[in-house]
Design an enzyme around this catalytic site. Sequence first.
Site, short mmCIF file in Angstrom:
data_model
loop_
_atom_site.label_atom_id
_atom_site.label_comp_id
_atom_site.label_asym_id
_atom_site.label_seq_id
_atom_site.Cartn_x
_atom_site.Cartn_y
_atom_site.Cartn_z
N HIS A 572 40.69 46.64 45.79
CA HIS A 572 39.82 45.55 45.42
C HIS A 572 39.01 45.03 46.58
O HIS A 572 39.06 43.87 46.97
CB HIS A 572 40.54 44.54 44.76
CG HIS A 572 41.15 44.84 43.28
ND1 HIS A 572 42.37 45.14 43.05
CD2 HIS A 572 40.47 44.98 42.08
CE1 HIS A 572 42.41 45.52 41.51
NE2 HIS A 572 41.23 45.24 41.14
N HIS A 576 34.96 49.34 46.62
CA HIS A 576 35.13 49.51 45.20
C HIS A 576 34.06 48.84 44.45
O HIS A 576 33.69 49.37 43.46
CB HIS A 576 36.50 48.73 44.52
CG HIS A 576 36.81 48.63 43.34
ND1 HIS A 576 36.46 49.44 42.22
CD2 HIS A 576 36.63 47.39 42.65
CE1 HIS A 576 36.84 49.03 40.99
NE2 HIS A 576 36.84 47.66 41.15
N HIS A 614 32.27 41.03 40.07
CA HIS A 614 33.19 40.95 39.21
C HIS A 614 34.81 40.77 40.04
O HIS A 614 35.41 40.36 39.17
CB HIS A 614 33.36 42.16 38.30
CG HIS A 614 33.79 43.55 38.79
ND1 HIS A 614 33.05 44.22 39.71
CD2 HIS A 614 34.89 43.81 38.72
CE1 HIS A 614 33.82 45.18 40.14
NE2 HIS A 614 34.95 45.12 39.49
N ASP A 615 34.59 41.12 41.13
CA ASP A 615 35.98 40.97 41.84
C ASP A 615 35.90 40.07 42.75
O ASP A 615 36.74 39.93 43.90
CB ASP A 615 36.51 42.49 42.11
CG ASP A 615 37.15 43.12 41.19
OD1 ASP A 615 37.86 42.41 40.14
OD2 ASP A 615 37.23 44.40 41.08
N ASP A 743 34.06 50.10 35.76
CA ASP A 743 35.37 49.44 36.63
C ASP A 743 36.26 50.54 36.84
O ASP A 743 36.98 50.43 37.86
CB ASP A 743 35.76 48.13 35.83
CG ASP A 743 36.58 47.17 36.87
OD1 ASP A 743 36.56 47.50 38.11
OD2 ASP A 743 37.37 46.56 36.24
#
Length: 839
Positions: A572, A576, A614-615, A743
């Site tokens: 993560h 990525h 999103h992360d 994802d």
Amino acid sequence: MNELLLGSASSANSPTDPPQSPVYRLPQPSYHIWTVQDLQVLSELHNPVAVTVSGVFDNPHRRGGLQHTCRTIFQNKVCLEQFGQPRSATAFADAIDNMTEEVRSRRRLRLRANLLGKSVQTRMDAHELFGPVFEGVSPDMPMHLARIHSKAIRVESAGHVETAILHIVETEASTAEMRGAAMHNRSAKHSFLFTQQGLLLHASKAALEAYDQGSGDMAYTKGPHDGGITLKHLFHLGPYQLYPGGKEEAHAALEEGLNDIFNLQLEHHCHLQPYLSSSDGTAKWAKIEMWPMMDPVSETLAVLVKRHDVTRDVKINEQLTTQGEALQRHNQELEQEQRRLEQEAEGLAQRLDAVLQDKFASYSFDSDTPIDKTLGYLQSIIKGKPPSVHTAVELYNVLSKSDTASLRQPVGLEQQLLKDNEMDSEVGQSMLQLLKGTQSSTWTRSQEDGKGDPSQAEDPALPADTPASSAPTDDAGSSLTSPRHQTSEDLTAMIALSVTPMVERFLQKAEMSWCFDIFGFTEATPGNTLAMLTFHLVKRAGFVQLYKLDEVKLCRILQAIEAGYQRDNPYHNSIHVTSVVQMTHMLLCHGGVLKSRAMDPLEHFSSYWSAAIHDYGHTGVNNDFLIKSRHELAITYNDQSPLENFHLAASTRLIQDPRNCFVPVEFMAHPTNVRRYRDVCIDQVLGTDMKKHFDIISRFQAAFKTVPSSGAPKPNTSNSMNWNEVKPQDKTLVFQMVLKCADIGHLAAPAETHKRWAFQLEEEFFRQGDKERAVGLPVSPLMDRNQTGGMTRSQVCVQALMLQQSPGHWGWYCLLPSCIACISHPVLAQSFYVQSADS
């Protein structure tokens, strides 16, 4: 009474006008004094010439409080023919009153300049100057093509000398240009203009070239001894013997055409003329067409003539027909090819399903939820195929044992994952924890260091000197929600200098490739990978111009977001996330989402942004660890998707910083824009929580009626989806599926790339297992590095499970067939792991 423009007060007055006494007089010109006899020499000029005495005086009884006067003392023959007789004083005053104030003002300024001794030469509309003066100036006259020279002169008339204005009109366009322009509006090729007597007035260039030089079958013979072209020549063109009646018939055809146009006043006359081809000697036909037309120069009725080869036209039409038939056949071949490709795609889907059945025949997973089974039961009844009593009883038992939370979970999920002998028990435990956030009570692996209260232990997910409630930090220890200040020059220079030819090639491939080399791109853009690609895609999509985004602030916030991803996270991290952004772009632009108009520009931009954040701030542990360790994030968000909620909240705080707010004030001033952007981002990022996986998949299947997992999916090739009729909550499912597919996009990557991601994810799992052991928590399945292998040993089972239990991904293919290139790659990755397992 103020005299604005002085000609001669005595001569300007009419009997009906009140007496006028000018306040001042203009200086008298010291040049030659003309007599009326002297002006006669101007009669020989070929341009219209007029001499007038003009003035403008105060008069409250006239429009605008001013009275314009004009008296013509001379006009030559050309002026009389073109413009007619002078108007009376009353008619002149009325015509001036009917003009607009703007036109009257221009007349006053021009006359003032003349009477001050200036010579005025301007290109103007002669209607403004001569329309009120002469009776023959009509609105449809082509007077705009004129250059008027005006000059003040001294004229002796009736025993006294007065100041007058000499006007000379010079036609700016030649008569040929005026006639050519008028003819061009009617016919642009092979056109002639003749008088009523058949004499040539004008001919287009193409017609003259055909007449003088010849052009094959349409060659014209020379005219009579004077070399001129007449209408008679066109009708008599070619040997007379081709007319059954010879020369007399040709002459009669000419007379009939002239009578139709000039006497009967028909709008169109057509005559078919036989002639002999000069190339092969065969008899052919030409068409002579005639229309009445006003000659713009003489303003007399003339005739416009066009002659063209009918035989050649027929051949051209035949060629066009043949080409049209060939094009139609080609379209039919394309339709057949399209059907073949559709059948090939369907066959590919069947072969993919066969590969899964062949590789994993010993393992089956029932992904149908209670709602799916109920919908299938009702669908069978609607189709007139009532299910058996056994099926009804089975459905009754399923529904009676299901609570609200499990209606969107596969039936017997825990039993299928843990009690089937074909699946590794630890793999089943891992999948159960991933999808439901719980472990079976049968999970009793002994822990070497599993003692103590985890809430009292130091949280290894954060730096040792950082409170659990603090925001995550980057490698330099700076707060991610307050990025280090950088000048705009530094930011723009960083972006510009980083775009080397190699980087440019990578960016071009990122726009088109389903198998993008993300690790090669990372090496080419160290520390700037996410910001570079996201900025490039946003700008290429036109959002910077559409929403007037501040490029400097956009660069700044993208770099701040990239700095918010911890580089020591094996999986993560910003690499990525860059891969997810690129896969999101592919699904939108090449997977059919934008082509189907499922998204508008604002939703498109919001999807890019969701992928980028999103992360954001991910600490390298999952939600279960945060919940079990009673982490501050889990407490803040009440154990409901703590990571996903934190990603959204922390990234939103970045935008609220004035140094980073790249959207203009006018965009923010519309609550609807901000609300739609926020809704898309929140729905997409929260949808990445795997605990919502079956809920989203089940609702997606129900909304878009995809084919059940038994049998091959049927792609939607009609492109008939009307997204305006789709419910907003169902469109939200499409937006969520975009980011969910992106994802886990490494499943669609080439085998070597996917293998690298798998081992990096395994290492991140092992690190979480180390932290769980350190704080006294049971080590989660597949996260114990002390055991033999981790998630990579289970990759075959995990991928088989993901494909078999996620028909929503096949549903995505049915809804948007362009994604078949993406869906086919996981089977290749599976084959890689099957070979590895066999070896």
